[in-house]
Design an enzyme around this catalytic site. Structure first.
Site, PDB file in Angstrom:
ATOM      1  N   ALA A  76      57.599  48.354  49.736  1.00 41.01           N
ATOM      2  CA  ALA A  76      56.689  48.067  50.857  1.00 41.01           C
ATOM      3  C   ALA A  76      55.351  48.760  50.612  1.00 41.01           C
ATOM      4  O   ALA A  76      55.287  49.812  49.971  1.00 41.01           O
ATOM      5  CB  ALA A  76      57.320  48.559  52.151  1.00 41.01           C
ATOM      6  N   CYS A 103      45.931  37.112  40.474  1.00 53.04           N
ATOM      7  CA  CYS A 103      46.921  36.036  40.360  1.00 53.04           C
ATOM      8  C   CYS A 103      47.595  35.647  41.676  1.00 53.04           C
ATOM      9  O   CYS A 103      47.455  34.515  42.125  1.00 53.04           O
ATOM     10  CB  CYS A 103      47.984  36.423  39.340  1.00 53.04           C
ATOM     11  SG  CYS A 103      47.314  36.468  37.673  1.00 53.04           S
TER      12      CYS A 103
HETATM   13  N1  LIG Z   1      45.102  38.327  34.751  1.00 55.12           N
HETATM   14  C1  LIG Z   1      46.417  38.172  34.724  1.00 55.12           C
HETATM   15  O1  LIG Z   1      47.188  39.121  34.892  1.00 55.12           O
HETATM   16  C2  LIG Z   1      47.000  36.811  34.456  1.00 55.12           C
HETATM   17  C3  LIG Z   1      48.371  36.700  34.161  1.00 55.12           C
HETATM   18  C4  LIG Z   1      48.905  35.454  33.912  1.00 55.12           C
HETATM   19  C5  LIG Z   1      48.115  34.327  33.993  1.00 55.12           C
HETATM   20  N2  LIG Z   1      46.784  34.459  34.320  1.00 55.12           N
HETATM   21  C6  LIG Z   1      45.982  33.242  34.370  1.00 55.12           C
HETATM   22  O2  LIG Z   1      45.247  33.130  33.152  1.00 55.12           O
HETATM   23  C7  LIG Z   1      43.957  32.536  33.400  1.00 55.12           C
HETATM   24  C8  LIG Z   1      42.873  33.471  32.937  1.00 55.12           C
HETATM   25  O3  LIG Z   1      42.947  34.652  33.712  1.00 55.12           O
HETATM   26  P1  LIG Z   1      42.201  35.972  33.282  1.00 55.12           P
HETATM   27  O4  LIG Z   1      42.669  37.049  34.196  1.00 55.12           O
HETATM   28  O5  LIG Z   1      42.303  36.155  31.812  1.00 55.12           O
HETATM   29  O6  LIG Z   1      40.698  35.572  33.667  1.00 55.12           O
HETATM   30  P2  LIG Z   1      39.379  36.317  33.203  1.00 55.12           P
HETATM   31  O7  LIG Z   1      38.380  36.046  34.264  1.00 55.12           O
HETATM   32  O8  LIG Z   1      39.689  37.737  32.832  1.00 55.12           O
HETATM   33  O9  LIG Z   1      38.968  35.554  31.879  1.00 55.12           O
HETATM   34  C9  LIG Z   1      38.578  34.225  31.846  1.00 55.12           C
HETATM   35  C10 LIG Z   1      37.655  34.055  30.657  1.00 55.12           C
HETATM   36  O10 LIG Z   1      37.372  32.663  30.510  1.00 55.12           O
HETATM   37  C11 LIG Z   1      36.024  32.553  30.090  1.00 55.12           C
HETATM   38  N3  LIG Z   1      35.544  31.211  30.389  1.00 55.12           N
HETATM   39  C12 LIG Z   1      35.398  30.612  31.586  1.00 55.12           C
HETATM   40  N4  LIG Z   1      34.932  29.355  31.440  1.00 55.12           N
HETATM   41  C13 LIG Z   1      34.772  29.163  30.110  1.00 55.12           C
HETATM   42  C14 LIG Z   1      34.318  28.068  29.334  1.00 55.12           C
HETATM   43  N5  LIG Z   1      33.934  26.932  29.911  1.00 55.12           N
HETATM   44  N6  LIG Z   1      34.278  28.225  27.994  1.00 55.12           N
HETATM   45  C15 LIG Z   1      34.667  29.366  27.411  1.00 55.12           C
HETATM   46  N7  LIG Z   1      35.100  30.441  28.099  1.00 55.12           N
HETATM   47  C16 LIG Z   1      35.162  30.343  29.433  1.00 55.12           C
HETATM   48  C17 LIG Z   1      35.300  33.625  30.896  1.00 55.12           C
HETATM   49  O11 LIG Z   1      34.039  33.957  30.349  1.00 55.12           O
HETATM   50  C18 LIG Z   1      36.313  34.769  30.831  1.00 55.12           C
HETATM   51  O12 LIG Z   1      36.069  35.608  29.719  1.00 55.12           O
HETATM   52  C19 LIG Z   1      43.919  32.233  34.890  1.00 55.12           C
HETATM   53  O13 LIG Z   1      44.353  30.929  35.108  1.00 55.12           O
HETATM   54  C20 LIG Z   1      44.930  33.209  35.449  1.00 55.12           C
HETATM   55  O14 LIG Z   1      45.484  32.768  36.663  1.00 55.12           O
HETATM   56  C21 LIG Z   1      46.210  35.664  34.532  1.00 55.12           C
END
Ligand SMILES: NC(=O)c1ccc[n+]([C@@H]2O[C@H](COP(=O)([O-])OP(=O)(O)OC[C@H]3O[C@@H](n4cnc5c(N)ncnc54)[C@H](O)[C@@H]3O)[C@@H](O)[C@H]2O)c1
Length: 451
Positions: free
Chosen positions: A252, A260
Site C-alpha cells: 500500500a 507506463c
Molecule cells: N519506461 C519503461 O519502463 C517502459 C517499460 C516497458 C515498455 N515501455 C514502452 O516503451 C516505449 C518507449 O518508452 P520509453 O520509456 O523508452 O520512452 P522514452 O521517452 O524514454 O524514449 C522514447 C524515445 O523515442 C524517441 N523518438 C520519439 N519519436 C521518434 C521518431 N519519430 N524517430 C526517432 N526517435 C523518436 C525519443 O526521442 C526518445 O528518445 C513506450 O511505448 C513505453 O510505454 C516503457
C-alpha cells in the site's frame, strides 16, 4: 546478428546496449540529435543503474553505434525494433504518431527483407496499422514482417530485467520472423511465449493493467485498515502467502505513477471502448489511484490541523526508487495539492533533482534529507529510496518544528518511531481519515497525464 533500434529512450537504449553486450552488432537511432551526440560520447541521457557502463563497453568493443540516420539503421538491422514513445492523449488514448512516422520512414528506407518489431507499448491492432502504413510506403516490393515483442523491464532495474526476464513474448506471423527472434533471444534462456501479434499486444496491456489493479486493490483495503485500526502490511502478508495471489504488488502507498501504468491503463480502457467493451473494472482501478493521492494530502491536512503556512518536507520525487524519471510521479500531484492548501514545500530526491527543476514552482530544493527537514512541520515520504530507510532520527527531530512523519510508502516501523518521540502515520496502519471533502487542486479523473 545485426539489429537496429529506433528510439534511444528508457526501453530502446537498454535494448540496444543489452543486445550489443550479448554479442550482436547494434545500431541505435533517435531523432533527438543532442541525445545521439551525448550517447556517442558514452554518456546516457537519464539515470539507470549499470546502463552507462554497458553503453561504454558496447562502443569500446565496436558492437554499439549511434546515429540520427534512419537510412543507416534500416540498412544495418535485419531485425529493427521500434521503441519510440507512445504517450497519452488528453482523452486517455495512446498517441501513436511516432510509431506511424517511424513505420513510414522504415518502409521508405527498406531495400531488403527486415523484421520490424513493435517494442513500444501499443494498443491491440497497432501491428496491423504498422503493416498497412509500411505497405503504402515501401518503394519496391521488398518483403518484410511485422512482429510484436512487448517489453516488461522496470526502470531502476532495467538492465537486470532485460537480461533476466520472467518471460519473453513474441507475436509473429511468419516462420522466418519467428526463427530470427527465437535465435536473437536464445542466449537469455528465458521462457518464451510465441503467439500471434494481437495476442502479444494484449499480453502487455493486460499485464500492466493487472499489476495496477493489484496496487489499487491493496490501497483500497488500506483505507479500510485505517478506519478499523488494522495493519495493511499484515493483511498483505496474509494474502500474499496464498500462491494464487502472491505478495508482489501488494504494498500500500500513495499509488502508482510513472511512464507506463497511468498511460497504459487509460490506453487499455480507451481501446476497449473503441472495441465496444466498457472496461468498468479498469476505470475503477484508475479512480482509486487518483483518490489515493487526494486522501493522502487530506490526511496530512488532518494531522497538521490545517496546511496554510505549514512547512512540509517531501522526501522523494521520482515515481519510484533508482530512477530520475518523474513522468506521472505521485509527487507532482501531491506537491501541487499541498501548495494549493497554502503549504510551503521543501524537498529532496537522491537522483531526480535535476529533472524536477522547472517542473515545480515555489519549491525549495534541498541538498539532503536533513536540509529538507529543517523547520518542517512534518516529513512526508513519497518515494521509498533505500537511503531514506536509515536516518538519524534524533538529528531530524531537532531540526524539525514538529516531530511528525507521514509515511506514504510504509518504510518505517511505527512503534520504533513513536518511541523516538515522533508522531507517525503510515498508509493502512490504523489512522482513520474523515472522508468528507477533498483537497483543493485534486487531480482530474484522468489524473495522470503523461508529461
Ligand atoms: N519506461 C519503461 O519502463 C517502459 C517499460 C516497458 C515498455 N515501455 C514502452 O516503451 C516505449 C518507449 O518508452 P520509453 O520509456 O523508452 O520512452 P522514452 O521517452 O524514454 O524514449 C522514447 C524515445 O523515442 C524517441 N523518438 C520519439 N519519436 C521518434 C521518431 N519519430 N524517430 C526517432 N526517435 C523518436 C525519443 O526521442 C526518445 O528518445 C513506450 O511505448 C513505453 O510505454 C516503457
Amino acid at each position: 546478428m545485426d539489429i537496429s533500434v529506433v528510439g534511444a529512450g528508457h526501453v530502446g537504449l537498454v535494448t540496444g546496449a543489452c543486445f550489443a553486450d550479448l554479442g550482436n552488432q547494434v545500431v541505435v537511432t533517435d531523432h533527438d540529435k543532442d541525445k545521439i551526440a551525448l550517447l556517442k560520447r558514452g554518456k546516457t541521457p537519464f539515470y539507470e543503474p549499470g546502463l552507462e557502463e554497458l553503453v561504454r563497453r558496447g562502443i569500446a568493443q565496436k558492437r554499439l553505434r549511434f546515429t540520427t540516420s534512419m537510412k543507416e539503421a534500416v540498412e544495418h538491422g535485419l531485425v529493427i525494433f521500434i521503441s519510440v514513445w507512445t504517450p497519452q492523449r488528453p482523452n486517455g488514448e495512446a498517441d501513436l504518431t511516432a510509431v506511424e512516422n517511424v513505420s513510414r520512414q522504415i518502409a521508405q528506407a527498406l531495400r531488403a527483407y527486415r523484421v520490424i518489431v513493435e517494442k513500444s507499448t501499443v494498443p491491440v491492432e497497432t501491428g496491423e496499422w504498422v503493416k498497412r502504413t509500411m505497405s503504402l510506403s515501401v518503394r519496391r516490393r521488398v518483403p518484410f514482417d511485422v512482429a510484436s515483442n512487448p517489453e516488461f523491464l522496470r526502470e531502476g532495474q532495467a538492465v537486470q530485467d532485460f537480461m533476466n526476464p520472467d518471460r519473453i513474448v513474441l507475436g509473429v506471423e511468419s516462420k522466418r520472423a519467428k526463427d530470427l527472434l527465437l535465435e536473437l533471444y536464445k542466449p537469455l534462456k528465458a521462457p518464451i511465449v510465441v503467439t500471434d501479434v494481437k495476442s502479444a499486444e494484449l499480453i502487455k496491456h493486460a499485464s500492466n493493467s493487472f499489476l495496477a489493479m493489484k496496487i489499487s486493490f491493496i490501497n483500497a483495503i488500506a483505507q479500510l485498515c485505517d478506519q478499523v485500526g488494522a495493519d495493511i502490511t499484515k493483511v498483505a502478508e496474509g494474502m500474499g502467502l496464498d500462491t494464487r495471489i502472491g505478495r508482489a504488488f501488494l504494498d500500500a502507498g500513495v499509488g502508482w505513477g510513472g511512464s507506463c501504468f497511468p498511460k497504459d491503463v487509460w490506453a487499455f480502457i480507451r481501446i476497449a471502448d473503441k472495441l465496444g467493451y466498457d472496461f468498468q473494472l479498469l476505470k475503477a482501478v484508475a479512480q482509486v489511484n487518483v483518490q489515493q493521492r487526494q486522501l493522502f494530502v487530506k490526511r496530512i491536512a488532518q494531522i497538521l490541523w490545517n496546511l496554510n503556512n505549514k512547512t512540509i518536507g517531501v522526501l522523494g520525487l521520482a515515481f519510484k526508487p533508482n530512477t530520475d524519471d518523474l513522468r506521472s510521479a505521485p509527487s507532482i500531484d501531491i506537491i501541487r495539492m499541498l501548495q494549493e492548501e497554502g503549504a510551503k514545500v521543501r524537498t529532496f530526491d537522491p537522483k531526480a533533482m535535476e529533472q524536477a527543476n522547472g517542473l515545480f514552482t515555489d519549491v525549495t530544493f534541498c541538498k539532503d534529507v536533513y536540509e529538507a527537514a529543517r523547520g518542517a512541520d512534518c516529513l512526508v515520504i513519497v518515494t521509498e529510496w533505500n537511503e531514506f530507510k536509515e536516518l538519524d532520527f534524533v538529528r531530524l527531530k531537532k531540526l524539525m518544528r514538529q516531530p511528525c512523519i507521514i509515511d506514504g510508502r510504509n518504510i518505517y516501523d511505527p512503534e520504533a518511531l513513536r518511541r523516538l518521540g515522533f508522531r507517525y502515520v503510515g498508509i493502512g496502519r490504523g489512522h482513520p481519515t474523515t472522508y468528507l471533502g477533498l483537497p483543493k487542486g485534486s487531480p482530474s479523473p484522468h489524473g495522470e497525464k503523461s508529461s
